[in-house]
Motif scaffolding. Structure first.
Motif, PDB file in Angstrom:
ATOM      1  N   ALA A  19       4.887 -12.788  -2.016  1.00  0.00           N
ATOM      2  CA  ALA A  19       4.075 -11.567  -2.156  1.00  0.00           C
ATOM      3  C   ALA A  19       2.794 -11.873  -2.926  1.00  0.00           C
ATOM      4  CB  ALA A  19       4.876 -10.474  -2.861  1.00  0.00           C
ATOM      5  N   LEU A  20       2.893 -12.711  -3.952  1.00  0.00           N
ATOM      6  CA  LEU A  20       1.708 -13.091  -4.721  1.00  0.00           C
ATOM      7  C   LEU A  20       0.744 -13.898  -3.854  1.00  0.00           C
ATOM      8  CD1 LEU A  20       0.157 -13.160  -7.378  1.00  0.00           C
ATOM      9  CD2 LEU A  20       1.490 -15.192  -8.008  1.00  0.00           C
ATOM     10  N   GLN A  39       3.597  -4.722 -13.301  1.00  0.00           N
ATOM     11  CA  GLN A  39       4.895  -5.390 -13.263  1.00  0.00           C
ATOM     12  C   GLN A  39       4.675  -6.892 -13.303  1.00  0.00           C
ATOM     13  OE1 GLN A  39       7.707  -4.212 -10.076  1.00  0.00           O
ATOM     14  NE2 GLN A  39       7.605  -6.363  -9.480  1.00  0.00           N
ATOM     15  N   LYS A  40       5.323  -7.553 -14.248  1.00  0.00           N
ATOM     16  CA  LYS A  40       5.209  -9.008 -14.321  1.00  0.00           C
ATOM     17  C   LYS A  40       5.785  -9.614 -13.045  1.00  0.00           C
ATOM     18  CE  LYS A  40       5.666 -12.878 -17.431  1.00  0.00           C
ATOM     19  NZ  LYS A  40       6.123 -13.353 -18.735  1.00  0.00           N
ATOM     20  N   VAL A  41       5.050 -10.543 -12.467  1.00  0.00           N
ATOM     21  CA  VAL A  41       5.473 -11.181 -11.226  1.00  0.00           C
ATOM     22  C   VAL A  41       6.574 -12.190 -11.548  1.00  0.00           C
ATOM     23  CG1 VAL A  41       4.738 -12.560  -9.243  1.00  0.00           C
ATOM     24  CG2 VAL A  41       3.176 -10.867 -10.248  1.00  0.00           C
ATOM     25  N   TYR A  79       0.628 -10.442 -13.131  1.00  0.00           N
ATOM     26  CA  TYR A  79       1.079  -9.055 -13.104  1.00  0.00           C
ATOM     27  C   TYR A  79       0.588  -8.404 -11.821  1.00  0.00           C
ATOM     28  CZ  TYR A  79       2.130  -9.759 -17.997  1.00  0.00           C
ATOM     29  OH  TYR A  79       2.642 -10.250 -19.178  1.00  0.00           O
ATOM     30  N   PHE A  80       1.492  -7.713 -11.139  1.00  0.00           N
ATOM     31  CA  PHE A  80       1.109  -6.903  -9.991  1.00  0.00           C
ATOM     32  C   PHE A  80       0.659  -5.544 -10.474  1.00  0.00           C
ATOM     33  CE2 PHE A  80       4.351  -9.251  -7.180  1.00  0.00           C
ATOM     34  CZ  PHE A  80       3.383 -10.004  -6.543  1.00  0.00           C
ATOM     35  N   GLN A 131       3.766  -0.085  -4.148  1.00  0.00           N
ATOM     36  CA  GLN A 131       2.978  -0.923  -3.255  1.00  0.00           C
ATOM     37  C   GLN A 131       2.021  -1.775  -4.090  1.00  0.00           C
ATOM     38  OE1 GLN A 131       3.349  -1.073   0.168  1.00  0.00           O
ATOM     39  NE2 GLN A 131       5.105   0.240  -0.239  1.00  0.00           N
ATOM     40  N   ILE A 132       1.948  -3.066  -3.773  1.00  0.00           N
ATOM     41  CA  ILE A 132       1.050  -3.968  -4.502  1.00  0.00           C
ATOM     42  C   ILE A 132      -0.385  -3.656  -4.094  1.00  0.00           C
ATOM     43  CG2 ILE A 132       0.382  -6.366  -4.903  1.00  0.00           C
ATOM     44  CD1 ILE A 132       3.319  -7.119  -4.158  1.00  0.00           C
ATOM     45  N   THR A 133      -1.200  -3.299  -5.099  1.00  0.00           N
ATOM     46  CA  THR A 133      -2.602  -2.954  -4.836  1.00  0.00           C
ATOM     47  C   THR A 133      -3.566  -3.972  -5.439  1.00  0.00           C
ATOM     48  OG1 THR A 133      -2.729  -1.587  -6.816  1.00  0.00           O
ATOM     49  CG2 THR A 133      -2.068  -0.498  -4.773  1.00  0.00           C
TER      50      THR A 133
END
Length: 174
Positions: free
Chosen positions: A18-19, A9-11, A65-66, A72-74
């Protein structure tokens, strides 16, 4: 070792917090045990600020990109184009500035999926080559990139606090 399928997913600029959190956590998880704490903290003072992350997100020549598993962000990926590139600013090249995966998601082929996404992005944008920098002591990453067709072509020094370190610059011709 089976691959865990991720969603990319594009941040968005509104996801800077979150980033920043995943950036700092993954960096400290990996490099913290290999460097003096005071050097890590000295680096973090400038590298992991809300203002720096926001300015990187706002740069039209950078894309983040996440990597998500069940929302959940991994991990995450940062790509640089044109003048956002840290070294060459070659309009026919794309830099992979960062690929990081949370420690609890290592060995799931997430880094490989992120790299393949980056390679496909470079091909779609008709780049001549893709390049990146990797710490000379990160032998697993160097082997990973070599296995994926990257070759060392140069190096650059950087400072981690008061410790002068060296990155190998690697590229893959497309």
């Amino acid at each position: 070792m089976s691959a865990t399928t991720i969603t990319l997913q594009k941040v968005k600029p509104t996801e800077a917090d979150a980033l920043l959190a995943i950036s700092k956590r993954t960096f400290f998880d990996f490099f913290g045990p290999l460097n003096k704490p005071e050097n890590m903290e000295a680096y973090a003072v400038t590298a992991f600020t809300p203002q720096k992350i926001q300015s990187e997100l706002d740069n039209p020549d950078s894309e983040f990109y996440f990597a998500l598993i069940n929302d959940q962000i991994t991990g995450y990926l940062k790509l640089n184009f044109k003048n956002a590139q840290t070294e060459f600013q070659d309009p026919k090249a794309m830099e992979v500035e960062r690929i990081y995966v949370s420690v609890d998601h290592h060995k799931k082929n997430i880094g490989k999926q992120l790299l393949h996404f980056a390679l496909n992005m470079a091909l779609q944008k008709q780049m001549d080559y893709i390049w990146l920098g990797v710490w000379e002591h990160n032998h697993n990453a160097i082997g990973f990139y070599q296995h994926n067709g990257f070759e060392v072509f140069s190096n650059h020094e950087f400072w981690m606090g008061d410790d002068r370190q060296n990155d190998l610059l690697m590229k893959k011709i497309l």
